[in-house]
Design a protein around this motif. Structure first.
Motif, mmCIF file in Angstrom:
data_model
loop_
_atom_site.group_PDB
_atom_site.id
_atom_site.type_symbol
_atom_site.label_atom_id
_atom_site.label_comp_id
_atom_site.label_asym_id
_atom_site.label_seq_id
_atom_site.Cartn_x
_atom_site.Cartn_y
_atom_site.Cartn_z
ATOM 1 N N LEU A 101 0.570 -4.145 -4.631
ATOM 2 C CA LEU A 101 -0.414 -3.112 -4.286
ATOM 3 C C LEU A 101 -1.826 -3.681 -4.301
ATOM 4 N N ARG A 102 -2.559 -3.414 -3.233
ATOM 5 C CA ARG A 102 -3.941 -3.875 -3.126
ATOM 6 C C ARG A 102 -4.932 -2.759 -3.432
ATOM 7 N N GLY A 103 -4.423 -1.607 -3.737
ATOM 8 C CA GLY A 103 -5.277 -0.469 -4.050
ATOM 9 C C GLY A 103 -4.470 0.809 -3.924
ATOM 10 N N LEU A 104 -5.143 1.920 -4.176
ATOM 11 C CA LEU A 104 -4.511 3.227 -4.054
ATOM 12 C C LEU A 104 -5.282 4.048 -3.029
ATOM 13 N N PRO A 105 -4.602 4.931 -2.300
ATOM 14 C CA PRO A 105 -5.322 5.787 -1.361
ATOM 15 C C PRO A 105 -6.155 6.823 -2.120
ATOM 16 N N TYR A 106 -7.266 7.245 -1.530
ATOM 17 C CA TYR A 106 -8.102 8.262 -2.174
ATOM 18 C C TYR A 106 -7.316 9.550 -2.413
ATOM 19 N N ILE A 153 -4.660 9.960 -3.767
ATOM 20 C CA ILE A 153 -3.924 9.944 -5.027
ATOM 21 C C ILE A 153 -4.460 11.003 -5.981
ATOM 22 N N GLY A 154 -5.732 11.346 -5.823
ATOM 23 C CA GLY A 154 -6.349 12.338 -6.702
ATOM 24 C C GLY A 154 -5.795 13.733 -6.537
ATOM 25 N N ARG A 155 -5.038 13.969 -5.480
ATOM 26 C CA ARG A 155 -4.456 15.298 -5.252
ATOM 27 C C ARG A 155 -3.212 15.538 -6.097
ATOM 28 N N LEU A 156 -2.704 14.493 -6.736
ATOM 29 C CA LEU A 156 -1.496 14.633 -7.557
ATOM 30 C C LEU A 156 -1.869 15.230 -8.921
ATOM 31 N N THR A 157 -2.286 16.454 -8.907
ATOM 32 C CA THR A 157 -2.827 17.087 -10.118
ATOM 33 C C THR A 157 -1.768 17.372 -11.175
ATOM 34 N N GLU A 202 -9.103 -2.848 -8.111
ATOM 35 C CA GLU A 202 -9.921 -1.665 -8.359
ATOM 36 C C GLU A 202 -9.113 -0.397 -8.151
ATOM 37 N N LEU A 203 -9.648 0.690 -8.704
ATOM 38 C CA LEU A 203 -9.042 2.008 -8.556
ATOM 39 C C LEU A 203 -10.037 2.927 -7.857
ATOM 40 N N PRO A 204 -9.554 3.903 -7.109
ATOM 41 C CA PRO A 204 -10.482 4.826 -6.439
ATOM 42 C C PRO A 204 -11.109 5.803 -7.437
ATOM 43 N N GLU A 205 -12.267 6.337 -7.098
ATOM 44 C CA GLU A 205 -12.949 7.315 -7.958
ATOM 45 C C GLU A 205 -12.102 8.560 -8.167
ATOM 46 N N THR A 206 -11.235 8.860 -7.198
ATOM 47 C CA THR A 206 -10.427 10.082 -7.289
ATOM 48 C C THR A 206 -9.391 10.012 -8.416
ATOM 49 N N ILE A 207 -9.263 8.854 -9.075
ATOM 50 C CA ILE A 207 -8.332 8.757 -10.197
ATOM 51 C C ILE A 207 -8.723 9.746 -11.287
ATOM 52 N N SER A 248 0.844 -1.201 0.000
ATOM 53 C CA SER A 248 0.000 0.000 0.000
ATOM 54 C C SER A 248 0.875 1.246 0.000
ATOM 55 N N LEU A 249 0.328 2.312 -0.534
ATOM 56 C CA LEU A 249 1.018 3.597 -0.534
ATOM 57 C C LEU A 249 0.509 4.414 0.648
ATOM 58 N N PRO A 250 1.388 5.172 1.300
ATOM 59 C CA PRO A 250 0.926 5.983 2.427
ATOM 60 C C PRO A 250 -0.019 7.093 1.954
ATOM 61 N N THR A 251 -0.951 7.456 2.799
ATOM 62 C CA THR A 251 -1.902 8.516 2.452
ATOM 63 C C THR A 251 -1.186 9.823 2.139
ATOM 64 N N SER A 252 -0.046 10.040 2.797
ATOM 65 C CA SER A 252 0.686 11.297 2.611
ATOM 66 C C SER A 252 1.191 11.493 1.193
ATOM 67 N N ILE A 253 1.150 10.430 0.371
ATOM 68 C CA ILE A 253 1.653 10.580 -1.004
ATOM 69 C C ILE A 253 0.850 11.620 -1.771
ATOM 70 N N GLY A 254 -0.372 11.865 -1.324
ATOM 71 C CA GLY A 254 -1.206 12.870 -1.970
ATOM 72 C C GLY A 254 -0.680 14.283 -1.810
ATOM 73 N N GLU A 255 0.282 14.462 -0.896
ATOM 74 C CA GLU A 255 0.859 15.791 -0.679
ATOM 75 C C GLU A 255 2.036 16.077 -1.598
ATOM 76 N N MET A 256 2.442 15.099 -2.401
ATOM 77 C CA MET A 256 3.543 15.326 -3.345
ATOM 78 C C MET A 256 3.010 16.065 -4.574
#
Length: 514
Positions: free
Chosen positions: A361-366, A368-372, A388-393, A340-348
């Protein structure tokens, strides 16, 4: 229980020096001396008729070397102690019978559960009550089966522990060999015994005369890096790739101007915590090593723009890595064992390239959508783990390339149609039904159109549902107000009629006698 001295000579020797564990000494070695007493030069028995072990490996008589080896095999000693309590390894026949019995009990449980599920509901019992009763019966069956399986599971687990112990012995022997070889590189006074690579010597001498900015020592078969390298404060780029380095000295933290560090293709099992002091480091490559974890201090390398930790044995990333490495643009974590990826990855927020293929990997954190700013994302070959992938993709509006091949994804998220800039997509080897395979075969544009239409239909349905709910609420409000008004009118009329029909009071004057 004890390792075979012929197969694991050094390990057997070191374990025989641990009388405090309380285990029976190996018959091949004398054990009358404790390492704390300092008399560690006791003779060892012959190994394969080639002489005594200590004669073959004289550094084993060094208390410091033996103490270091003792610390390196603490896990073996602890495991051996546990197994001595649990007992000898069961034979293959006992293990096979236990596994067969477990399979039989599982089959019996499956049939019983099927009977419970298919049992008809009596007409006089409520559906919900009947389902609750079935759930209770299912739970009872599972508990009974689990209780019956415990004794057989214990046999299998004991066998697995012994198997893991054998693997542990092999790894421990390898560690001890490396420790001994490392000790052999130094003399009794602590100075380097083996001849240092001439090129390294030349570099250190040159650095003492003038400031060096770039050093390339790749492919030199270096086994260690002298502490003196930390004195070359002017270094901006250091390439130590394709060597045989097993550790990096803490003195590397003194390279305060270092911007590029290449440690790829070595034998590193860990990075020093002091690496976090390289505050100007922009590019770090530690791919192709034996790392099982990254130090938390790596998060302090806030200037990092590229980080490559691929082809290691990492199971996770530091929890706060995303909060600290906000300038990172390229992250390569492929060919690891990350689940799993840490939730903090969305801050990169600066991240443009993320490669996570060949992991678990069993999934992605929600988040992930912050990586604009993400443009390239590779999630291929996570196989059965990624389903599966999260909707935030769909929030990755700048994504241009996406590789999802060799996974178990059956449906793309509905927000997928919002990836307008996507021009390269790989969905091979997935059990997809949304979108249909005939659409996938037409290419990325067809997939985008299909998913965009699906997204639009969902939005229209939601809008219609919202309007219907609003209309129902409006009608309900009007009806409530109308009913209230009508009740008031009826109440008024009733009071009026009642007043009109009620008998009028008699005038007392009329009741007087004339």
């Amino acid at each position: 229980m004890d390792p075979n001295p012929k197969t694991f000579p050094i390990l057997s020797y070191v374990l025989s020096r641990l009388p405090q564990i309380g285990s029976k000494p190996c018959s091949s070695y004398s054990t009358g001396t404790d390492i704390e007493a300092g008399d560690v030069g006791a003779s060892a028995s012959a190994i394969g008729g080639s002489g005594e072990l200590v004669d073959q490996m004289p550094h084993l008589s060094d208390p410091k070397v033996l103490a270091s080896m003792t610390n390196a095999i603490s896990d073996v000693a602890q495991t051996r102690s546990v197994l001595q309590t649990l007992g000898e390894r069961p034979d293959h026949e006992a293990v096979d019978k236990a596994k067969a019995k477990i399979a039989e009990l599982d089959s019996r449980l499956s049939k019983r559960l099927e009977e419970i599920v298919l049992s008809p509901r009596p007409e006089n019992i409520d559906r919900m009550q009947f389902r609750a009763h079935q759930a209770e019966k299912e739970q009872e069956c599972r508990k009974a089966a689990e209780k019956e399986k415990q004794i057989y599971k214990a046999v299998v687990q004991l066998d697995e522990m012994h198997e893991a112990y054998e693997k542990l012995l092999k790894e421990a022997e390898e560690r001890l060999v490396k420790l001994y070889e490392s000790a052999s590189a130094f003399g009794d006074d602590g100075e380097v015994k083996e001849e240092v690579n001439e090129e390294v010597v030349d570099i250190l001498q040159e650095a003492s005369g003038k400031g060096l900015e770039r050093v390339d020592l790749s492919g030199r078969r270096l086994r260690f890096l002298p502490e003196a390298f930390g004195k070359i404060r002017s270094l901006v780029s250091l390439n130590l790739s394709s060597n045989q380095l097993e550790f990096i000295p803490d003195s590397i933290s003194a390279l305060e101007n270092l911007e590029e560090l290449d440690l790829s293709s070595n034998l590193l099992e860990l990075l020093p915590d002091s690496i976090g002091l390289l505050v100007n480091l922009k590019i770090l490559n530690v791919s192709g090593n034996k790392l099982v974890a990254l130090p938390d201090s790596i998060c302090h390398c806030r200037s990092l723009v590229e980080l490559d930790v691929s082809f290691n044995s990492l199971a996770y990333l530091p929890t706060n890595i995303g909060f600290e490495l906000v300038n990172l643009k390229k992250l390569s974590i492929n060919l690891n064992k990350i689940r799993s990826l840490p939730t903090s990855i969305g801050e990169m927020r600066s991240l443009c390239h993320l490669d996570a293929h060949f992991n678990e990997l069993r999934g992605l954190p929600y988040a992930i959508g912050r990586l604009t700013n993400l443009e390239i994302l590779n999630l291929s070959s996570n196989f059965s783990d990624l389903a599966e992938l999260p909707e935030t993709i769909g929030d990755l509006t700048n994504l241009r390339e996406l590789d999802l091949s060799n996974n178990q994804i059956s449906a793309l998220p509905d927000s997928f149609g919002r990836l307008d800039k996507l021009n390269k997509l790989n969905l091979d080897q997935n059990p997809l039904f949304i979108p249909p395979m005939e659409v996938v075969k037409e290419g990325v544009e067809a997939v985008k159109v299909f998913m965009a239409k699906r997204w639009l239909e969902i939005l229209v349905e939601e809008e219609q549902r919202s309007m219907l709910e609003a209309r129902e609420q409006t009608q309900s409000g009007w009806l409530t107000r109308s009913t209230s008004w009508l009740s008031n009118v009826v109440s008024g009329v009733t009071q009026g009629v009642s007043g009109y029909l009620a008998p009028a009071p008699r005038d007392p004057y009329l009741d007087q006698q004339l």
